[in-house]
Design a protein around this motif. Structure first.
Motif, PDB file in Angstrom:
ATOM      1  N   GLY A 131      53.420  62.804 -28.380  1.00 13.52           N
ATOM      2  CA  GLY A 131      53.775  64.054 -29.059  1.00 13.52           C
ATOM      3  C   GLY A 131      53.676  63.900 -30.569  1.00 13.52           C
ATOM      4  N   GLU A 187      62.430  67.530 -29.388  1.00 17.42           N
ATOM      5  CA  GLU A 187      62.813  66.317 -28.675  1.00 17.42           C
ATOM      6  C   GLU A 187      64.244  66.472 -28.161  1.00 17.42           C
ATOM      7  OE1 GLU A 187      61.661  63.347 -27.509  1.00 17.42           O
ATOM      8  OE2 GLU A 187      63.742  63.123 -26.890  1.00 17.42           O
ATOM      9  N   GLY A 224      62.451  57.594 -25.676  1.00 23.29           N
ATOM     10  CA  GLY A 224      61.937  57.540 -24.297  1.00 23.29           C
ATOM     11  C   GLY A 224      61.136  56.266 -24.088  1.00 23.29           C
ATOM     12  N   THR A 233      56.449  47.332 -23.193  1.00 17.92           N
ATOM     13  CA  THR A 233      56.209  45.920 -23.524  1.00 17.92           C
ATOM     14  C   THR A 233      55.058  45.758 -24.517  1.00 17.92           C
ATOM     15  OG1 THR A 233      55.087  45.853 -21.394  1.00 17.92           O
ATOM     16  CG2 THR A 233      57.208  44.765 -21.520  1.00 17.92           C
ATOM     17  N   CYS A 251      67.079  68.679 -29.210  1.00 13.12           N
ATOM     18  CA  CYS A 251      66.613  70.038 -28.913  1.00 13.12           C
ATOM     19  C   CYS A 251      65.876  70.001 -27.572  1.00 13.12           C
ATOM     20  CB  CYS A 251      65.688  70.497 -30.043  1.00 13.12           C
ATOM     21  SG  CYS A 251      65.079  72.161 -29.829  1.00 13.12           S
ATOM     22  N   GLU A 252      66.638  70.206 -26.516  1.00 16.37           N
ATOM     23  CA  GLU A 252      66.045  70.104 -25.174  1.00 16.37           C
ATOM     24  C   GLU A 252      65.406  71.420 -24.755  1.00 16.37           C
ATOM     25  OE1 GLU A 252      68.671  68.694 -22.146  1.00 16.37           O
ATOM     26  OE2 GLU A 252      67.128  68.835 -20.593  1.00 16.37           O
ATOM     27  N   ASN A 269      58.967  63.205 -17.646  1.00 13.45           N
ATOM     28  CA  ASN A 269      59.547  64.519 -17.334  1.00 13.45           C
ATOM     29  C   ASN A 269      58.491  65.605 -17.171  1.00 13.45           C
ATOM     30  OD1 ASN A 269      62.682  64.439 -17.527  1.00 13.45           O
ATOM     31  ND2 ASN A 269      61.936  63.096 -19.139  1.00 13.45           N
ATOM     32  N   LEU A 304      58.916  69.963 -16.669  1.00  9.90           N
ATOM     33  CA  LEU A 304      58.448  70.993 -17.604  1.00  9.90           C
ATOM     34  C   LEU A 304      57.417  71.899 -16.927  1.00  9.90           C
ATOM     35  CD1 LEU A 304      59.119  71.367 -20.745  1.00  9.90           C
ATOM     36  CD2 LEU A 304      59.966  69.285 -19.710  1.00  9.90           C
ATOM     37  N   LEU A 325      59.946  51.738 -14.481  1.00 14.32           N
ATOM     38  CA  LEU A 325      59.365  50.426 -14.795  1.00 14.32           C
ATOM     39  C   LEU A 325      60.352  49.714 -15.724  1.00 14.32           C
ATOM     40  CD1 LEU A 325      56.891  48.504 -14.624  1.00 14.32           C
ATOM     41  CD2 LEU A 325      56.043  49.596 -16.696  1.00 14.32           C
ATOM     42  N   GLY A 340      62.178  52.537 -18.088  1.00 13.26           N
ATOM     43  CA  GLY A 340      61.717  53.846 -18.540  1.00 13.26           C
ATOM     44  C   GLY A 340      61.189  54.620 -17.346  1.00 13.26           C
ATOM     45  N   MET A 399      58.249  56.540 -15.672  1.00 18.83           N
ATOM     46  CA  MET A 399      56.803  56.589 -15.784  1.00 18.83           C
ATOM     47  C   MET A 399      56.242  57.809 -15.055  1.00 18.83           C
ATOM     48  SD  MET A 399      56.981  53.661 -17.032  1.00 18.83           S
ATOM     49  CE  MET A 399      55.316  53.885 -17.460  1.00 18.83           C
ATOM     50  N   TRP A 418      50.454  59.069 -17.955  1.00 13.46           N
ATOM     51  CA  TRP A 418      50.035  57.827 -18.627  1.00 13.46           C
ATOM     52  C   TRP A 418      50.440  56.586 -17.865  1.00 13.46           C
ATOM     53  CZ3 TRP A 418      46.210  58.109 -21.701  1.00 13.46           C
ATOM     54  CH2 TRP A 418      45.966  59.338 -22.326  1.00 13.46           C
ATOM     55  N   GLY A 456      50.548  54.011 -21.348  1.00 14.50           N
ATOM     56  CA  GLY A 456      50.394  55.011 -22.405  1.00 14.50           C
ATOM     57  C   GLY A 456      50.658  54.516 -23.804  1.00 14.50           C
TER      58      GLY A 456
HETATM   59  C1  FAD Z   1      59.138  49.153 -19.278  1.00 13.24           C
HETATM   60  C2  FAD Z   1      57.845  49.768 -19.743  1.00 13.24           C
HETATM   61  C3  FAD Z   1      56.806  48.949 -20.152  1.00 13.24           C
HETATM   62  C4  FAD Z   1      55.603  49.506 -20.579  1.00 13.24           C
HETATM   63  N1  FAD Z   1      54.644  48.682 -21.066  1.00 13.24           N
HETATM   64  C5  FAD Z   1      53.493  49.213 -21.580  1.00 13.24           C
HETATM   65  C6  FAD Z   1      52.531  48.358 -22.189  1.00 13.24           C
HETATM   66  O1  FAD Z   1      52.731  47.139 -22.304  1.00 13.24           O
HETATM   67  N2  FAD Z   1      51.386  48.915 -22.665  1.00 13.24           N
HETATM   68  C7  FAD Z   1      51.142  50.248 -22.546  1.00 13.24           C
HETATM   69  O2  FAD Z   1      50.071  50.695 -22.951  1.00 13.24           O
HETATM   70  N3  FAD Z   1      52.069  51.098 -22.012  1.00 13.24           N
HETATM   71  C8  FAD Z   1      53.238  50.605 -21.538  1.00 13.24           C
HETATM   72  N4  FAD Z   1      54.202  51.435 -21.005  1.00 13.24           N
HETATM   73  C9  FAD Z   1      53.915  52.873 -20.898  1.00 13.24           C
HETATM   74  C10 FAD Z   1      54.183  53.649 -22.174  1.00 13.24           C
HETATM   75  O3  FAD Z   1      55.391  53.271 -22.765  1.00 13.24           O
HETATM   76  C11 FAD Z   1      54.208  55.142 -21.838  1.00 13.24           C
HETATM   77  O4  FAD Z   1      53.060  55.483 -21.082  1.00 13.24           O
HETATM   78  C12 FAD Z   1      54.200  56.008 -23.101  1.00 13.24           C
HETATM   79  O5  FAD Z   1      55.197  55.598 -24.002  1.00 13.24           O
HETATM   80  C13 FAD Z   1      54.440  57.462 -22.682  1.00 13.24           C
HETATM   81  O6  FAD Z   1      54.222  58.329 -23.722  1.00 13.24           O
HETATM   82  P1  FAD Z   1      55.320  58.780 -24.804  1.00 13.24           P
HETATM   83  O7  FAD Z   1      55.549  57.633 -25.745  1.00 13.24           O
HETATM   84  O8  FAD Z   1      54.864  60.023 -25.410  1.00 13.24           O
HETATM   85  O9  FAD Z   1      56.589  58.987 -23.868  1.00 13.24           O
HETATM   86  P2  FAD Z   1      58.116  59.112 -24.249  1.00 13.24           P
HETATM   87  O10 FAD Z   1      58.483  58.206 -25.358  1.00 13.24           O
HETATM   88  O11 FAD Z   1      58.879  58.977 -22.973  1.00 13.24           O
HETATM   89  O12 FAD Z   1      58.168  60.582 -24.835  1.00 13.24           O
HETATM   90  C14 FAD Z   1      58.457  61.732 -24.103  1.00 13.24           C
HETATM   91  C15 FAD Z   1      59.609  62.408 -24.808  1.00 13.24           C
HETATM   92  O13 FAD Z   1      59.807  63.676 -24.225  1.00 13.24           O
HETATM   93  C16 FAD Z   1      61.181  63.959 -24.317  1.00 13.24           C
HETATM   94  N5  FAD Z   1      61.519  65.038 -23.395  1.00 13.24           N
HETATM   95  C17 FAD Z   1      61.496  64.997 -22.018  1.00 13.24           C
HETATM   96  N6  FAD Z   1      61.890  66.175 -21.516  1.00 13.24           N
HETATM   97  C18 FAD Z   1      62.157  66.978 -22.574  1.00 13.24           C
HETATM   98  C19 FAD Z   1      62.618  68.322 -22.696  1.00 13.24           C
HETATM   99  N7  FAD Z   1      62.891  69.070 -21.616  1.00 13.24           N
HETATM  100  N8  FAD Z   1      62.780  68.823 -23.947  1.00 13.24           N
HETATM  101  C20 FAD Z   1      62.511  68.080 -25.048  1.00 13.24           C
HETATM  102  N9  FAD Z   1      62.089  66.809 -24.988  1.00 13.24           N
HETATM  103  C21 FAD Z   1      61.909  66.264 -23.761  1.00 13.24           C
HETATM  104  C22 FAD Z   1      61.832  62.630 -23.958  1.00 13.24           C
HETATM  105  O14 FAD Z   1      63.182  62.555 -24.383  1.00 13.24           O
HETATM  106  C23 FAD Z   1      60.926  61.635 -24.649  1.00 13.24           C
HETATM  107  O15 FAD Z   1      61.402  61.242 -25.926  1.00 13.24           O
HETATM  108  C24 FAD Z   1      55.427  50.909 -20.565  1.00 13.24           C
HETATM  109  C25 FAD Z   1      56.471  51.729 -20.180  1.00 13.24           C
HETATM  110  C26 FAD Z   1      57.685  51.168 -19.772  1.00 13.24           C
HETATM  111  C27 FAD Z   1      58.820  52.078 -19.380  1.00 13.24           C
END
Ligand code: FAD
Length: 421
Positions: free
Chosen positions: A44, A64, A71, A77, A205-206, A239, A243, A259, A340, A342, A366, A370
């Motif tokens: 985002g 967020e 998140g 990792t 802000c959900e 999530n 949505l 995960l 987290g 996934m 992702w 991701g």
């Molecule tokens: C333990 C673990 C290890 C991982 N290791 C790797 C790795 O080594 N390499 C790799 O490439 N990827 C890895 N990943 C995957 C990667 O972290 C995720 O694919 C990526 O972070 C997802 O995208 P994001 O950062 O946008 O998600 P997020 O950070 O989860 O962002 C989504 C956001 O949406 C918000 N949200 C949800 N619902 C609502 C709502 N209704 N209103 C407002 N906000 C909302 C959440 O609070 C969150 O902050 C790993 C994940 C985990 C959990």
């Protein structure tokens, strides 16, 4: 907002380092925005940054529900690589890796990207052949990739279990330009960069509802009131299906799984690379953070849930893998572990696409990968939202691929999300 530089550190030294600007503002939501991105994770925030930077759109909000980066952005990792083979993934992940290589300069923020090599062990001639096919494809498409024999591997990484392993190691597939980065810094860097260009990042802000009129999304209902939007992008990782249902669109080909990740007490330098071990049902990856902690993880928790906590059987599996591949870790104490949510898709690949609603766009699916994708994902999602058509690099990342039967199944695992972990 001032730029970070050695000069700024020096200058702020005269006032006890107390006069630095805030990294981003804490604005009240406006009544309406040109673009609203839901989710201040990496995808985002990167999307908002590139919408403003590449496409000149300034009236943007990122909503967020908690705090930015709270998140998966701050839970992963941190492995970054582009060793994908399938058409659809190949050029996308390579573009993302190229963005990583310049990201600290681009954002004027040290994201601590460290190209320390991604080393994927193999344990059988068949696995070596499969790796050769994938890494040759990479080399033919302008990415680096090489195979190491056992002697090279022993010299580079002496602490692996070469003598008594259940699955003897015979070599490794290596991408030198791959490595790791500091995940919080990436979220903070994109947030600061987006804020500098006028993007409102609105935390606590959900989004609780999606208002549709005449076939379009007109507003989002949130815990901080109604916010109007001309275009909306979902980037909410685990999530996404929630949505999607709020928008009245039914079900997505996504399951939400957990995960876990683990970090040990800090150690003196032990491991210079990212090492991946996967054979006979085992799955394990490990690197050492700049603070010295061993950072590692394994498989998904094997069942669906939106909870951000993991379960003990996986802790045991991961500990077994750790000691199988690096027996010296048996004496190391675990400092913390967490999980987290996934967004696992049916073919293990992502979505950056238009939706059945004209002004609603989807970024999700992702899986476990991701983090590495986030710069590329933000880049192409911004382009999609700004121009209302997918760049050819991401045209395979649509929902229609399941209807057409052209899924992007990198692991050849079939339509079972948990097998793509
Ligand atoms: C333990 C673990 C290890 C991982 N290791 C790797 C790795 O080594 N390499 C790799 O490439 N990827 C890895 N990943 C995957 C990667 O972290 C995720 O694919 C990526 O972070 C997802 O995208 P994001 O950062 O946008 O998600 P997020 O950070 O989860 O962002 C989504 C956001 O949406 C918000 N949200 C949800 N619902 C609502 C709502 N209704 N209103 C407002 N906000 C909302 C959440 O609070 C969150 O902050 C790993 C994940 C985990 C959990």
């Amino acid at each position: 907002m001032s730029r970070y530089s050695a000069w700024a550190v020096f200058k702020n030294g005269f006032s006890g380092q107390k006069n630095w600007d805030r990294q981003w503002r804490d604005p009240e939501p406006k009544k309406e925005y040109d673009v609203v991105i839901v989710g201040a994770g990496l995808h985002g925030l990167a999307t908002a940054y590139y919408l403003a930077k590449n496409h000149g759109i300034k009236n943007i909000a990122v909503l967020e529900k908690g705090w930015l980066g709270g998140g998966n952005a701050g839970r992963n990792t941190t492995i970054v690589r582009s060793n994908y083979m399938m058409p659809g993934n190949r050029y996308f992940y390579e573009h993302s890796l190229k963005l990583w290589e310049e990201l600290s300069h681009e954002l004027n923020y040290n994201v601590m990207f460290s190209q320390r090599h991604h080393v994927s062990l193999f344990h059988s001639p068949a696995a070596r052949d499969a790796a050769a096919r994938r890494y040759n494809t990479m080399r033919l498409t302008d990415t680096d990739g090489e195979l190491w024999d056992l002697d090279t591997l022993k010299k580079e990484i002496p602490h692996l279990n070469y003598n008594n392993a259940r699955f003897p190691i015979i070599g490794a597939a290596v991408q030198r330009r791959a490595g790791s980065a500091r995940h919080d810094a990436v979220a903070w860097g994109y947030a600061r960069g987006a804020d500098r260009q006028g993007v409102d990042i609105i935390q606590n802000c959900e989004v609780t509802g999606v208002t549709r009129e005449d076939g379009k999304v007109t507003a989002l209902e949130t815990s901080r009131g109604r916010i109007g939007a001309k275009k909306v992008g979902f980037a909410v990782a685990g999530n996404t299906s929630r949505l999607w249902q709020m928008a009245g669109l039914g079900n997505l080909p996504i399951e939400s799984h957990k995960l876990q990740a683990f970090v040990s007490e800090p150690l003196k330098p032990l491991l210079d690379h990212v090492v991946v071990y996967g054979v006979g049902g085992a799955h394990f990856y490990i690197s050492q953070s700049d603070k010295g902690g061993m950072v590692f993880g394994g498989d998904l928790d094997w069942y669906k849930s939106y909870a951000q906590r993991g379960n003990l059987p996986v802790v045991q599996d991961v500990a077994e893998c750790a000691t199988a591949i690096m027996p010296c870790l048996g004496r190391v104490r675990l400092l913390r572990h967490w999980s987290g949510v996934m967004d696992m898709s049916m073919d293990g690949s992502a979505f950056i696409c238009k939706t059945p609603i004209d002004n609603l766009y989807l970024n999700g699916g992702w899986n476990y990968g991701g983090f590495k994708a986030s710069p590329g994902s933000g880049w192409y999602f911004a382009d999609l939202i700004a121009n209302d058509r997918p760049d050819p690099v991401i045209e395979h990342f649509d929902l229609g691929r399941f209807k057409r039967g052209v899924i992007i199944d990198e692991r050849g695992a079939g339509p079972d999300p948990k097998l793509h972990g």
